[in-house]
Design a protein around this motif. Sequence first.
Motif, PDB file in Angstrom:
ATOM      1  N   THR A  75       0.899 135.688 -48.004  1.00 38.80           N
ATOM      2  CA  THR A  75       1.285 134.358 -47.424  1.00 38.80           C
ATOM      3  C   THR A  75       1.314 133.438 -48.601  1.00 38.80           C
ATOM      4  N   VAL A 114       5.872 137.682 -51.942  1.00 39.19           N
ATOM      5  CA  VAL A 114       5.383 136.366 -51.073  1.00 39.19           C
ATOM      6  C   VAL A 114       6.431 135.890 -50.084  1.00 39.19           C
ATOM      7  N   GLY A 154       7.720 133.029 -47.378  1.00 38.69           N
ATOM      8  CA  GLY A 154       7.491 131.731 -46.975  1.00 38.69           C
ATOM      9  C   GLY A 154       8.863 131.063 -46.597  1.00 38.69           C
ATOM     10  N   ASP A 178       3.897 128.099 -45.811  1.00 42.68           N
ATOM     11  CA  ASP A 178       3.709 128.853 -44.532  1.00 42.68           C
ATOM     12  C   ASP A 178       4.430 128.459 -43.447  1.00 42.68           C
ATOM     13  N   ARG A 207      -0.071 122.791 -50.214  1.00 42.06           N
ATOM     14  CA  ARG A 207      -0.043 123.927 -49.362  1.00 42.06           C
ATOM     15  C   ARG A 207       1.410 124.772 -49.754  1.00 42.06           C
ATOM     16  N   GLN A 226      13.427 131.386 -44.139  1.00 39.24           N
ATOM     17  CA  GLN A 226      12.388 132.064 -44.723  1.00 39.24           C
ATOM     18  C   GLN A 226      12.819 132.976 -45.933  1.00 39.24           C
ATOM     19  N   THR A 242      11.884 136.011 -49.219  1.00 41.00           N
ATOM     20  CA  THR A 242      10.690 136.678 -49.468  1.00 41.00           C
ATOM     21  C   THR A 242      10.927 137.075 -51.020  1.00 41.00           C
ATOM     22  N   GLY A 274      11.555 137.538 -43.867  1.00 37.24           N
ATOM     23  CA  GLY A 274      10.010 137.511 -44.133  1.00 37.24           C
ATOM     24  C   GLY A 274       9.442 138.992 -44.582  1.00 37.24           C
TER      25      GLY A 274
END
Length: 383
Positions: free
Chosen positions: A35, A50, A52, A79, A88, A114, A116, A140
């Motif tokens: 995450t 990762v 997000g 996230d 964040r 999203q 990756t 993701g």
Amino acid sequence: MTRIGGRRLAVALAVAVAVATGVATMSASAAAPLTVAAALSAQDGRSATVAGYIVGQPTATNTVIKSGFTGDTAIAIADAAAESSTSRMLYVQVTAAYRSAFGLQSNPGLMGRQVTVTGTLTAYFSHGGLKDPTSMSLGGGSSPSPAPTGSTGPYDPTYYASALGKTGPALRTALHNIIKVQTKITYAQVWEGLKATDQDPNNSANVILIYSGRSQSKTTNGGGVDDWNREHVWAQSHGDFGTATGPGTDLHHLRPEDVTVNSTRGNKDFDLGGSAVGEAPGNYTDTDSWEPRNAVKGDVARMLMYMAIRYEGEDGWPNLELNNSTSNGSVPYIGKLSVLLQWNQQDPPDAFEKRRNQVIYDSWQGNRNPFIDHPEWAAAIWG
């Protein structure tokens, strides 16, 4: 002890290595991506994958811009697609090999998608980051959940995660916070946007006019008789927002229409009844209202609902609202809400409307009309 010959030993060793390697590969491929929160906590120079949501372009340690992108060299991921706190967000370096596909200046429609990324967990812009990517892909990194009821995908099913299970004012607030994350376009860009969003599925050289239903050449846009122009379904005068970048250029309520028919509709509210419109069969109008043809009644209702949720008095724009009046004039309201709710049920989203929503999301604004994906939310808010 049994003696194994040289060839048999070699085969046995090869099998053992293959099995061990296979197990290792399966183990690595099964590992879930980190995450963003976990990646921010690590920052130890390791290589990691990762997942997000793309939430903007970092330009300084504590600055991430969400529109008017200035370059393709960095993205910020989080996230949650609606994240607003830079603390964040993970700042991701976009190297030359990936800029044409993942740079936000070139691809503003990636906002909210999203992604990756595999790379080195290390500071970027003096902020938690990932540098020197070796892999970047949309999605993701694991099998997606089914898309929400009423959607055609492909969009991440967690786009509406913060809204699920809510009703009334809580649902309204959640949806506003989701869809306000968008790329804004100019009024000049709307011409090209409409050529993509309203393309005739049977003739890629044409667009479909919303009220007339006519298929017409994309090149005949303008101000002349029988040209098509940009119809503001939420009339500009209902809030006096004009055509400046903002609600006046939001593709979710702009549609191509015949110049004369557009003028006949003017800034009227929506309701049932009136006299037939000669150039637009199936449409009716009187002194204060417009009734569109049956095939787009739901489209009109959902566009207006989108505008009422997207524009809540922030960003320097008026707070747009739906009401039960058909004499709203220049106030930031449009009616007739009771009729619009009926139209939403009577004419559910069709393939054309769903495709339109997807094109706006993918290629132009990076946000969606939630009432196309979830038409039941209309009653949950206004019912």
